[in-house]
Enzyme design. Structure first.
Site, PDB file in Angstrom:
ATOM      1  N   ASN A  65     -10.809  -3.238  -5.696  1.00  0.00           N
ATOM      2  CA  ASN A  65     -10.039  -2.272  -6.488  1.00  0.00           C
ATOM      3  C   ASN A  65     -10.669  -1.982  -7.859  1.00  0.00           C
ATOM      4  O   ASN A  65     -10.274  -1.028  -8.534  1.00  0.00           O
ATOM      5  CB  ASN A  65      -8.575  -2.723  -6.653  1.00  0.00           C
ATOM      6  CG  ASN A  65      -7.742  -2.534  -5.399  1.00  0.00           C
ATOM      7  OD1 ASN A  65      -6.825  -3.300  -5.124  1.00  0.00           O
ATOM      8  ND2 ASN A  65      -8.045  -1.505  -4.596  1.00  0.00           N
ATOM      9  N   ARG A 113      -5.571  -1.142   8.674  1.00  0.00           N
ATOM     10  CA  ARG A 113      -6.764  -1.980   8.476  1.00  0.00           C
ATOM     11  C   ARG A 113      -6.384  -3.135   7.557  1.00  0.00           C
ATOM     12  O   ARG A 113      -5.344  -3.107   6.897  1.00  0.00           O
ATOM     13  CB  ARG A 113      -7.922  -1.173   7.884  1.00  0.00           C
ATOM     14  CG  ARG A 113      -7.605  -0.478   6.587  1.00  0.00           C
ATOM     15  CD  ARG A 113      -8.802   0.301   6.020  1.00  0.00           C
ATOM     16  NE  ARG A 113      -8.371   1.158   4.930  1.00  0.00           N
ATOM     17  CZ  ARG A 113      -7.948   2.412   5.067  1.00  0.00           C
ATOM     18  NH1 ARG A 113      -7.931   2.970   6.262  1.00  0.00           N
ATOM     19  NH2 ARG A 113      -7.535   3.114   4.022  1.00  0.00           N
ATOM     20  N   ARG A 124       0.384   7.291  -3.297  1.00  0.00           N
ATOM     21  CA  ARG A 124       0.872   8.452  -2.534  1.00  0.00           C
ATOM     22  C   ARG A 124       2.371   8.658  -2.747  1.00  0.00           C
ATOM     23  O   ARG A 124       2.862   9.779  -2.793  1.00  0.00           O
ATOM     24  CB  ARG A 124       0.542   8.277  -1.041  1.00  0.00           C
ATOM     25  CG  ARG A 124      -0.903   8.633  -0.720  1.00  0.00           C
ATOM     26  CD  ARG A 124      -1.327   8.102   0.621  1.00  0.00           C
ATOM     27  NE  ARG A 124      -1.577   6.666   0.548  1.00  0.00           N
ATOM     28  CZ  ARG A 124      -1.731   5.880   1.592  1.00  0.00           C
ATOM     29  NH1 ARG A 124      -1.633   6.387   2.810  1.00  0.00           N
ATOM     30  NH2 ARG A 124      -1.978   4.604   1.443  1.00  0.00           N
ATOM     31  N   TRP A 125       3.100   7.557  -2.876  1.00  0.00           N
ATOM     32  CA  TRP A 125       4.546   7.646  -3.150  1.00  0.00           C
ATOM     33  C   TRP A 125       4.767   8.418  -4.445  1.00  0.00           C
ATOM     34  O   TRP A 125       5.614   9.310  -4.523  1.00  0.00           O
ATOM     35  CB  TRP A 125       5.111   6.224  -3.271  1.00  0.00           C
ATOM     36  CG  TRP A 125       6.582   6.133  -3.566  1.00  0.00           C
ATOM     37  CD1 TRP A 125       7.589   6.068  -2.648  1.00  0.00           C
ATOM     38  CD2 TRP A 125       7.204   6.089  -4.869  1.00  0.00           C
ATOM     39  NE1 TRP A 125       8.812   5.982  -3.295  1.00  0.00           N
ATOM     40  CE2 TRP A 125       8.605   5.994  -4.655  1.00  0.00           C
ATOM     41  CE3 TRP A 125       6.731   6.121  -6.175  1.00  0.00           C
ATOM     42  CZ2 TRP A 125       9.524   5.929  -5.694  1.00  0.00           C
ATOM     43  CZ3 TRP A 125       7.646   6.066  -7.225  1.00  0.00           C
ATOM     44  CH2 TRP A 125       9.022   5.967  -6.974  1.00  0.00           C
ATOM     45  N   SER A 162      -8.507  -4.379   5.063  1.00  0.00           N
ATOM     46  CA  SER A 162      -9.079  -4.225   3.719  1.00  0.00           C
ATOM     47  C   SER A 162      -9.375  -5.574   3.045  1.00  0.00           C
ATOM     48  O   SER A 162      -8.993  -5.809   1.898  1.00  0.00           O
ATOM     49  CB  SER A 162      -8.157  -3.379   2.823  1.00  0.00           C
ATOM     50  OG  SER A 162      -7.964  -2.113   3.382  1.00  0.00           O
ATOM     51  N   ASP A 210       0.839  -1.216   0.000  1.00  0.00           N
ATOM     52  CA  ASP A 210       0.000   0.000   0.000  1.00  0.00           C
ATOM     53  C   ASP A 210       0.866   1.255   0.000  1.00  0.00           C
ATOM     54  O   ASP A 210       1.963   1.273   0.573  1.00  0.00           O
ATOM     55  CB  ASP A 210      -0.935  -0.005   1.221  1.00  0.00           C
ATOM     56  CG  ASP A 210      -2.150   0.893   0.994  1.00  0.00           C
ATOM     57  OD1 ASP A 210      -2.375   1.338  -0.146  1.00  0.00           O
ATOM     58  OD2 ASP A 210      -2.870   1.165   1.979  1.00  0.00           O
ATOM     59  N   HIS A 229       2.898   2.346  -9.133  1.00  0.00           N
ATOM     60  CA  HIS A 229       2.659   0.892  -9.171  1.00  0.00           C
ATOM     61  C   HIS A 229       3.859   0.162  -9.768  1.00  0.00           C
ATOM     62  O   HIS A 229       4.236  -0.911  -9.297  1.00  0.00           O
ATOM     63  CB  HIS A 229       1.396   0.580  -9.982  1.00  0.00           C
ATOM     64  CG  HIS A 229       0.143   1.085  -9.330  1.00  0.00           C
ATOM     65  ND1 HIS A 229      -0.139   0.862  -7.992  1.00  0.00           N
ATOM     66  CD2 HIS A 229      -0.910   1.796  -9.811  1.00  0.00           C
ATOM     67  CE1 HIS A 229      -1.297   1.419  -7.692  1.00  0.00           C
ATOM     68  NE2 HIS A 229      -1.788   2.004  -8.776  1.00  0.00           N
TER      69      HIS A 229
HETATM   70  C1  IPE Z   1      -5.752  -2.844  -0.267  1.00  0.00           C
HETATM   71  O1  IPE Z   1      -5.295  -1.563  -0.510  1.00  0.00           O
HETATM   72  C2  IPE Z   1      -5.698  -3.672  -1.506  1.00  0.00           C
HETATM   73  C3  IPE Z   1      -4.360  -3.997  -1.981  1.00  0.00           C
HETATM   74  C4  IPE Z   1      -3.241  -3.654  -1.428  1.00  0.00           C
HETATM   75  C5  IPE Z   1      -4.312  -4.787  -3.176  1.00  0.00           C
HETATM   76  P1  IPE Z   1      -6.307  -0.357  -0.840  1.00  0.00           P
HETATM   77  O2  IPE Z   1      -5.452   0.860  -0.962  1.00  0.00           O
HETATM   78  O3  IPE Z   1      -7.153  -0.714  -1.998  1.00  0.00           O
HETATM   79  O4  IPE Z   1      -7.222  -0.336   0.473  1.00  0.00           O
HETATM   80  P2  IPE Z   1      -8.141   0.794   1.103  1.00  0.00           P
HETATM   81  O5  IPE Z   1      -9.121   1.210   0.046  1.00  0.00           O
HETATM   82  O6  IPE Z   1      -7.249   1.932   1.512  1.00  0.00           O
HETATM   83  O7  IPE Z   1      -8.771   0.145   2.301  1.00  0.00           O
HETATM   84  C1  IPE Z   2      -1.263  -0.184  -3.423  1.00  0.00           C
HETATM   85  O1  IPE Z   2      -1.100   1.161  -3.614  1.00  0.00           O
HETATM   86  C2  IPE Z   2      -1.510  -0.972  -4.676  1.00  0.00           C
HETATM   87  C3  IPE Z   2      -2.917  -1.356  -4.891  1.00  0.00           C
HETATM   88  C4  IPE Z   2      -3.873  -1.251  -4.013  1.00  0.00           C
HETATM   89  C5  IPE Z   2      -3.272  -1.898  -6.183  1.00  0.00           C
HETATM   90  P1  IPE Z   2      -2.330   2.147  -3.725  1.00  0.00           P
HETATM   91  O2  IPE Z   2      -2.702   2.290  -5.153  1.00  0.00           O
HETATM   92  O3  IPE Z   2      -3.445   1.749  -2.842  1.00  0.00           O
HETATM   93  O4  IPE Z   2      -1.678   3.499  -3.203  1.00  0.00           O
HETATM   94  P2  IPE Z   2      -2.365   4.627  -2.327  1.00  0.00           P
HETATM   95  O5  IPE Z   2      -2.981   3.965  -1.129  1.00  0.00           O
HETATM   96  O6  IPE Z   2      -3.407   5.283  -3.200  1.00  0.00           O
HETATM   97  O7  IPE Z   2      -1.253   5.543  -1.967  1.00  0.00           O
HETATM   98 MG    MG Z   3      -4.062   2.225  -0.974  1.00  0.00          MG
END
Ligand code: IPE
Ligand code: IPE
Ligand code: MG
Length: 242
Positions: free
Chosen positions: A64, A189, A20-21, A191, A16, A33
């Site tokens: 997602n 959390r 934001r990174w 998730s 996760d 990603h």
């Molecule tokens: C959880 O991350 C799903 C994966 C890492 C694949 P999300 O970024 O989708 O989760 P929420 O929406 O913050 O709970």
């Molecule tokens: C995790 O990074 C990868 C996936 C959930 C697919 P995010 O895409 O959730 O990154 P943030 O939480 O928006 O920073």
């Molecule tokens: Mg995320």
């Protein structure tokens, strides 16, 4: 003196903070990603070196699909494009790769590539990499329950035989319990990740965004894990007489 670290058998990682990174660097979420994927490879190789036998990584959740069409497409293409890379990596490191998740909504090409990776790496014994893609724990539990009901209806299962071990066999993969769950980026959390398997997992929530979570950060996770007092509902020996 080297500290004696406890090594978890099964580490689960909720990848996760990729978005934001990237945003913090004025880059696109897609670049985040890509950076996350590169880091996952290096980190996974390192985690196995510490003696961990099982790694589960959450890469795309059933939820997602709520993201923009462009981001969903990018994530699907990223995995599809990396499947060959994953296969090479698994052969180099002698890793058995398995996938967890629903296959519906995935293209036949992706499903075939996943099957090929599982088939070609199935004989590696020491390291297992569980790739959770289009995965949701509720979906997994519902899918398992449907198979159980079907086996009961066709007299292939006596419902009285159903216990925790047998239930686990109906999940996408029959894995040992998660000992240490790491979720990067400061979110605290689950998730919808491995709710069955994480029932007694130690939870660790570093603030670092996933692309920056490196070997030294995993070492810190191990130090923290070593300090945890895992009781599994019991009482530890030195407290028994209090
Ligand atoms: C959880 O991350 C799903 C994966 C890492 C694949 P999300 O970024 O989708 O989760 P929420 O929406 O913050 O709970
Ligand atoms: C995790 O990074 C990868 C996936 C959930 C697919 P995010 O895409 O959730 O990154 P943030 O939480 O928006 O920073
Ligand atoms: Mg995320």
């Amino acid at each position: 003196m080297d500290k004696v670290l406890k090594i978890p058998n099964h580490v689960a990682i909720i990848v996760d903070g990729n978005g934001r990174w990237a945003t913090a660097r004025r880059m696109s979420r897609s670049e985040g990603h890509e950076a996350g994927f590169q880091n996952l490879k290096n980190l996974t190789a390192y985690i196995y070196q510490t003696g961990v036998k099982y790694i589960s990584a959450y890469l795309f959740s059933t939820e997602n699909f709520k993201r923009s069409e462009a981001e969903v497409r990018f994530l699907m293409n990223l995995l599809t494009g990396k499947l060959k890379d994953i296969l090479e990596f698994c052969h180099e490191e002698k890793i058995k790769a398995i996938f967890s998740g629903r296959t519906e909504k995935l293209s036949n090409k992706v499903i075939e590539a996943m099957n090929k990776i599982e088939e070609e790496t199935k004989d590696y014994q020491d390291k297992t990499f569980n790739i959770c893609f289009n995965y949701g724990s509720h979906a997994e539990i519902i899918d398992a329950t449907k198979k159980i009901v079907s086996d009961v209806q066709t007299n292939n299962l006596d419902i009285n035989d159903l216990d925790e071990d047998l239930y686990s066999k109906y999940l996408y993969n029959n894995l040992p319990p998660v000992d240490l769950l790491i979720r990067t980026s400061g979110e605290e959390r689950l998730s919808n990740f491995m709710l069955w398997q994480c029932s007694y997992a130690e939870l660790y929530f570093p603030k670092t965004y996933f692309p920056d979570f490196k070997e030294k950060d995993f070492d810190k996770a191990l130090e923290e894990y070593t300090k945890r007092d895992r009781r599994f509902g019991g009482v530890n020996y030195d407290q028994k007489n209090n």
